[in-house]
Design a protein around this motif. Sequence first.
Motif, mmCIF file in Angstrom:
data_model
loop_
_atom_site.group_PDB
_atom_site.id
_atom_site.type_symbol
_atom_site.label_atom_id
_atom_site.label_comp_id
_atom_site.label_asym_id
_atom_site.label_seq_id
_atom_site.Cartn_x
_atom_site.Cartn_y
_atom_site.Cartn_z
ATOM 1 N N PRO A 119 4.867 -2.954 6.948
ATOM 2 C CA PRO A 119 4.479 -2.182 5.771
ATOM 3 C C PRO A 119 3.652 -3.020 4.803
ATOM 4 N N ILE A 120 2.916 -2.326 3.947
ATOM 5 C CA ILE A 120 2.147 -2.958 2.872
ATOM 6 C C ILE A 120 2.452 -2.171 1.605
ATOM 7 N N ALA A 121 2.797 -2.858 0.526
ATOM 8 C CA ALA A 121 3.089 -2.204 -0.750
ATOM 9 C C ALA A 121 1.947 -2.488 -1.718
ATOM 10 N N VAL A 122 1.385 -1.399 -2.294
ATOM 11 C CA VAL A 122 0.263 -1.515 -3.217
ATOM 12 C C VAL A 122 0.437 -0.500 -4.344
ATOM 13 N N ASN A 123 0.452 -0.975 -5.588
ATOM 14 C CA ASN A 123 0.479 -0.092 -6.763
ATOM 15 C C ASN A 123 1.533 0.999 -6.685
ATOM 16 N N GLY A 124 2.727 0.649 -6.272
ATOM 17 C CA GLY A 124 3.817 1.600 -6.281
ATOM 18 C C GLY A 124 3.921 2.457 -5.037
ATOM 19 N N ALA A 125 3.046 2.278 -4.085
ATOM 20 C CA ALA A 125 3.119 3.020 -2.830
ATOM 21 C C ALA A 125 3.312 2.025 -1.693
ATOM 22 N N VAL A 126 4.050 2.462 -0.693
ATOM 23 C CA VAL A 126 4.212 1.631 0.497
ATOM 24 C C VAL A 126 3.567 2.380 1.662
ATOM 25 N N PHE A 127 2.795 1.634 2.441
ATOM 26 C CA PHE A 127 2.061 2.206 3.560
ATOM 27 C C PHE A 127 2.589 1.623 4.854
ATOM 28 N N ALA A 128 2.700 2.473 5.882
ATOM 29 C CA ALA A 128 3.111 2.024 7.216
ATOM 30 C C ALA A 128 2.261 2.775 8.231
ATOM 31 N N LEU A 129 1.776 2.067 9.204
ATOM 32 C CA LEU A 129 0.915 2.640 10.228
ATOM 33 C C LEU A 129 1.702 2.838 11.509
ATOM 34 N N LYS A 130 1.648 4.060 12.014
ATOM 35 C CA LYS A 130 2.189 4.333 13.342
ATOM 36 C C LYS A 130 1.006 4.191 14.292
ATOM 37 N N PRO A 131 1.012 3.146 15.128
ATOM 38 C CA PRO A 131 -0.125 2.933 16.022
ATOM 39 C C PRO A 131 -0.335 4.107 16.972
ATOM 40 N N GLY A 132 -1.565 4.322 17.325
ATOM 41 C CA GLY A 132 -1.893 5.393 18.253
ATOM 42 C C GLY A 132 -1.729 4.956 19.697
ATOM 43 N N ALA A 133 -2.014 5.873 20.574
ATOM 44 C CA ALA A 133 -1.990 5.642 22.014
ATOM 45 C C ALA A 133 -3.289 6.220 22.575
ATOM 46 N N PRO A 134 -3.557 6.065 23.867
ATOM 47 C CA PRO A 134 -4.829 6.555 24.399
ATOM 48 C C PRO A 134 -5.141 8.010 24.052
ATOM 49 N N ASN A 135 -4.169 8.887 24.062
ATOM 50 C CA ASN A 135 -4.417 10.318 23.762
ATOM 51 C C ASN A 135 -3.800 10.765 22.451
ATOM 52 N N THR A 136 -3.340 9.813 21.638
ATOM 53 C CA THR A 136 -2.690 10.132 20.366
ATOM 54 C C THR A 136 -3.284 9.283 19.267
ATOM 55 N N PRO A 137 -3.764 9.918 18.185
ATOM 56 C CA PRO A 137 -4.342 9.121 17.102
ATOM 57 C C PRO A 137 -3.274 8.367 16.315
#
Length: 169
Positions: free
Chosen positions: A145-163
């Motif tokens: 995760p990354i926390a910036v200005n009161g929001a936390v962001f998390a990336l769910k990685p994609g797969a070949p057929n899934t963004p």
Amino acid sequence: SGFAFTRSGDLLAAAGPRIVSLDAKTLAVKATFTAPGAAFAASPLAFTWQGRELIAAPAHDGRVFLLDAKLPAAPLAVTPAISTAKGRTQPALASWEDETQTRYIFLASGAAKESLAALKLTGDSAKPDLQKVWSTGDFGLPSAPIAVNGAVFALKPGAPNTPAVLYAF
């Protein structure tokens, strides 16, 4: 499992049940903390709170250890098991302090029931504590995760057929 740096430049390394502090110039061992029965699962997170430098470190069994950066023999606080990395992904931490100097620590683990949890640092500098304040449902295996200005962001990685999907909380 990983490493971090203190404000003085000392290197903190997590390996198995130990966190080791190495001198910034000589890399000689300054201090060691051992958590019997718990293997640290990710890089420790170093930060300041109420004028004190602290470390948060997640273990494979789902607990988060809160330590003084000088690595005393005992932790300042240990959470109950929040989530576990078994069979999913390595946990990762991020931190953010709001305008009232309230410190939050975010734990991304990809656990079966919750992918991201928020912990709030409470108490005072002599006796700090970590309390879980919220968690998400399972949205898969998030990146660190990354926390910036009161929001936390998390990336769910994609797969070949899934963004890939970027979550903001």
